[in-house]
Write an enzyme that holds these catalytic residues in place. Structure first.
Site, PDB file in Angstrom:
ATOM      1  N   CYS A  94       0.836  -1.208   0.000  1.00 24.35           N
ATOM      2  CA  CYS A  94       0.000   0.000   0.000  1.00 24.35           C
ATOM      3  C   CYS A  94       0.876   1.265   0.000  1.00 24.35           C
ATOM      4  O   CYS A  94       1.746   1.425   0.854  1.00 24.35           O
ATOM      5  CB  CYS A  94      -0.935   0.002   1.202  1.00 24.35           C
ATOM      6  SG  CYS A  94      -2.063   1.402   1.143  1.00 24.35           S
ATOM      7  N   LYS A 134       1.685  -9.485  -1.005  1.00 26.29           N
ATOM      8  CA  LYS A 134       1.524  -8.568  -2.142  1.00 26.29           C
ATOM      9  C   LYS A 134       2.482  -7.414  -1.893  1.00 26.29           C
ATOM     10  O   LYS A 134       2.414  -6.762  -0.851  1.00 26.29           O
ATOM     11  CB  LYS A 134       0.071  -8.090  -2.216  1.00 26.29           C
ATOM     12  CG  LYS A 134      -0.244  -7.241  -3.430  1.00 26.29           C
ATOM     13  CD  LYS A 134      -1.757  -7.229  -3.675  1.00 26.29           C
ATOM     14  CE  LYS A 134      -2.152  -6.328  -4.821  1.00 26.29           C
ATOM     15  NZ  LYS A 134      -2.095  -4.907  -4.459  1.00 26.29           N
ATOM     16  N   ARG A 220      -7.645  -2.320 -11.627  1.00 22.33           N
ATOM     17  CA  ARG A 220      -8.402  -1.262 -12.306  1.00 22.33           C
ATOM     18  C   ARG A 220      -8.936  -1.697 -13.666  1.00 22.33           C
ATOM     19  O   ARG A 220     -10.032  -1.298 -14.059  1.00 22.33           O
ATOM     20  CB  ARG A 220      -7.515  -0.013 -12.432  1.00 22.33           C
ATOM     21  CG  ARG A 220      -7.239   0.635 -11.083  1.00 22.33           C
ATOM     22  CD  ARG A 220      -6.123   1.642 -11.160  1.00 22.33           C
ATOM     23  NE  ARG A 220      -4.856   1.016 -11.539  1.00 22.33           N
ATOM     24  CZ  ARG A 220      -3.729   1.661 -11.748  1.00 22.33           C
ATOM     25  NH1 ARG A 220      -3.705   2.962 -11.615  1.00 22.33           N
ATOM     26  NH2 ARG A 220      -2.623   1.012 -12.080  1.00 22.33           N
TER      27      ARG A 220
HETATM   28  C1  LIG Z   1      -8.825   2.501  -5.018  1.00 18.95           C
HETATM   29  C2  LIG Z   1      -7.777   1.450  -4.807  1.00 18.95           C
HETATM   30  C3  LIG Z   1      -7.822   0.661  -3.673  1.00 18.95           C
HETATM   31  C4  LIG Z   1      -6.840  -0.323  -3.460  1.00 18.95           C
HETATM   32  N1  LIG Z   1      -6.899  -1.104  -2.333  1.00 18.95           N
HETATM   33  C5  LIG Z   1      -5.953  -2.070  -2.139  1.00 18.95           C
HETATM   34  C6  LIG Z   1      -5.992  -2.932  -0.999  1.00 18.95           C
HETATM   35  O1  LIG Z   1      -6.884  -2.867  -0.147  1.00 18.95           O
HETATM   36  N2  LIG Z   1      -4.990  -3.846  -0.867  1.00 18.95           N
HETATM   37  C7  LIG Z   1      -3.983  -3.969  -1.804  1.00 18.95           C
HETATM   38  O2  LIG Z   1      -3.103  -4.813  -1.655  1.00 18.95           O
HETATM   39  N3  LIG Z   1      -3.952  -3.186  -2.889  1.00 18.95           N
HETATM   40  C8  LIG Z   1      -4.904  -2.256  -3.080  1.00 18.95           C
HETATM   41  N4  LIG Z   1      -4.864  -1.494  -4.206  1.00 18.95           N
HETATM   42  C9  LIG Z   1      -3.855  -1.794  -5.239  1.00 18.95           C
HETATM   43  C10 LIG Z   1      -4.419  -2.790  -6.264  1.00 18.95           C
HETATM   44  O3  LIG Z   1      -4.717  -4.029  -5.659  1.00 18.95           O
HETATM   45  C11 LIG Z   1      -3.410  -3.023  -7.401  1.00 18.95           C
HETATM   46  O4  LIG Z   1      -2.208  -3.508  -6.858  1.00 18.95           O
HETATM   47  C12 LIG Z   1      -3.110  -1.749  -8.179  1.00 18.95           C
HETATM   48  O5  LIG Z   1      -4.306  -1.073  -8.523  1.00 18.95           O
HETATM   49  C13 LIG Z   1      -2.309  -2.068  -9.448  1.00 18.95           C
HETATM   50  O6  LIG Z   1      -2.977  -3.009 -10.244  1.00 18.95           O
HETATM   51  P1  LIG Z   1      -3.906  -2.564 -11.496  1.00 18.95           P
HETATM   52  O7  LIG Z   1      -3.050  -1.694 -12.361  1.00 18.95           O
HETATM   53  O8  LIG Z   1      -4.325  -3.847 -12.137  1.00 18.95           O
HETATM   54  O9  LIG Z   1      -5.044  -1.775 -10.924  1.00 18.95           O
HETATM   55  C14 LIG Z   1      -5.810  -0.504  -4.418  1.00 18.95           C
HETATM   56  C15 LIG Z   1      -5.780   0.300  -5.555  1.00 18.95           C
HETATM   57  C16 LIG Z   1      -6.738   1.273  -5.765  1.00 18.95           C
HETATM   58  C17 LIG Z   1      -6.661   2.118  -7.013  1.00 18.95           C
END
Ligand SMILES: Cc1cc2nc3c(=O)[nH]c(=O)nc-3n(C[C@H](O)[C@H](O)[C@H](O)COP(=O)(O)O)c2cc1C
Length: 316
Positions: A94, A134, A220
């Site tokens: 995070c 993660k 996303r």
């Molecule tokens: C609004 C939002 C909330 C997220 N909440 C979490 C979370 O609770 N735990 C986590 O490990 N990653 C969280 N992430 C990260 C996503 O799991 C992911 O790693 C990140 O969006 C990159 O992947 P993507 O490009 O496929 O979205 C969050 C991302 C966003 C944008």
């Protein structure tokens, strides 16, 4: 190759996961947004509700813990094990300043000695539950990448989900595929790639470059196009009717669980900040969705959006 739905705090709660799982195929596991246990082990109502097995029936879900305290993690792992969970994920990724200023999430990658002690304590507890991680590729930069890979290799981590950005990078800039390659070459743990996969071509490209991956996680891109993995796995193309079913189930779930109409609207608007890309020329209806003051206005704007038709191209 396995396909995982990324945890997204505020978005992929159990209402979202159930609606998605009911309408779309292809997701092997849904990772839950983090729960953050405190010293007194108290969880928020939202967190207790999200991990409640009754709210996650017939879905393969993985809870996630965000904490920099190994004792709190161990306590929560035991609780989750008692609830019947087989795997729990630890959040070392995070990037949010509210989290990192407390030395949690990706900020834990800034002090590898401390991270080593933390993981040692967690794995020495030898709990009968799989622990996955993660992670980002560093906090400030990637100068400790090699040491980080070696550190993770010391532990029986179920899988390592890597979002190849640093913590301070947040979601800006591009993913660092050279850093990911270093993990791919030197990690002894089953690896999952995560980051910026928005269309089928993106997923294919990662699979081709990294054929030994255990899996791919999408966040996303799946919120924007809930059918993305379904289409990739089954070849079925999304239809307006099917998307509407998903939307309506999700909206009903939100109406049932949230007290106020404005909260339902807020959640739906948050989703549309991503989902508008799946419709042709959707800027105008998106504006109307954003301006909606109540569900009646919202439904009018939604009809306008659906009238735009699905944009099946990979370009948006
Ligand atoms: C609004 C939002 C909330 C997220 N909440 C979490 C979370 O609770 N735990 C986590 O490990 N990653 C969280 N992430 C990260 C996503 O799991 C992911 O790693 C990140 O969006 C990159 O992947 P993507 O490009 O496929 O979205 C969050 C991302 C966003 C944008």
């Amino acid at each position: 190759m396995k396909y995982y739905f990324a945890p997204m705090e505020g978005i992929t709660n159990y209402i979202y996961r159930n609606s998605h799982h009911c309408l779309y195929k292809g997701i092997d596991q849904y990772y839950m947004p983090f729960i953050a246990p405190h010293h007194h082990h108290h969880l928020k109502t939202r967190e207790t509700s999200d991990i409640n097995p009754a709210h996650n029936q017939d879905i393969n879900v993985v809870p996630q813990i965000l904490s920099n305290n190994a004792d709190d993690v161990i306590y929560t792992l035991k609780q989750l094990n008692e609830l019947g969970y087989q795997e729990v994920n630890i959040n070392l990724g995070c990037p949010s300043p509210t989290v990192t200023k407390k030395h949690k999430g990706s900020a834990m990658l800034d002090d590898l000695d401390n991270l080593d002690d933390y993981l040692k304590a967690i794995f020495q507890a030898q709990l009968p539950i799989k622990v996955s991680i993660k992670t980002r590729i560093g906090y400030q930069d990637t100068s400790c990448l090699e040491a980080l890979i070696k550190l993770y290799n010391k532990y029986p981590i179920e899988k390592l989900i890597i979002h190849p950005r640093t913590g301070i990078q947040m979601y800006k800039g591009t993913v660092d595929l050279a850093a990911f390659e270093a993990f791919y070459q030197h990690s002894t743990i089953p690896l999952v790639y995560n980051g910026d996969l928005k269309c089928i071509a993106d997923i294919k490209s990662i699979e081709e470059h990294y054929p030994q991956l255990e899996g791919i996680m999408v966040g996303r891109g799946l919120i924007a196009r809930p059918y993305l993995i379904d289409e990739y796995v089954t070849g079925n193309q999304e239809t307006l009717e099917h998307f509407k079913k998903f939307h309506d189930q999700l909206e009903s779930g939100l109406i049932e669980t949230l007290k106020h109409e404005k909260d339902v609207l807020f959640k739906l608007k948050e989703l549309w900040a991503h989902m508008y890309v799946m419709f042709n020329d959707s800027k105008k209806p998106l504006k109307h969705i954003r301006k909606a003051q109540n569900l009646e206005d919202y439904h009018k704007a939604l009809d306008e959006m659906l009238d735009c038709g699905i944009n099946y191209s990979d370009e948006f």
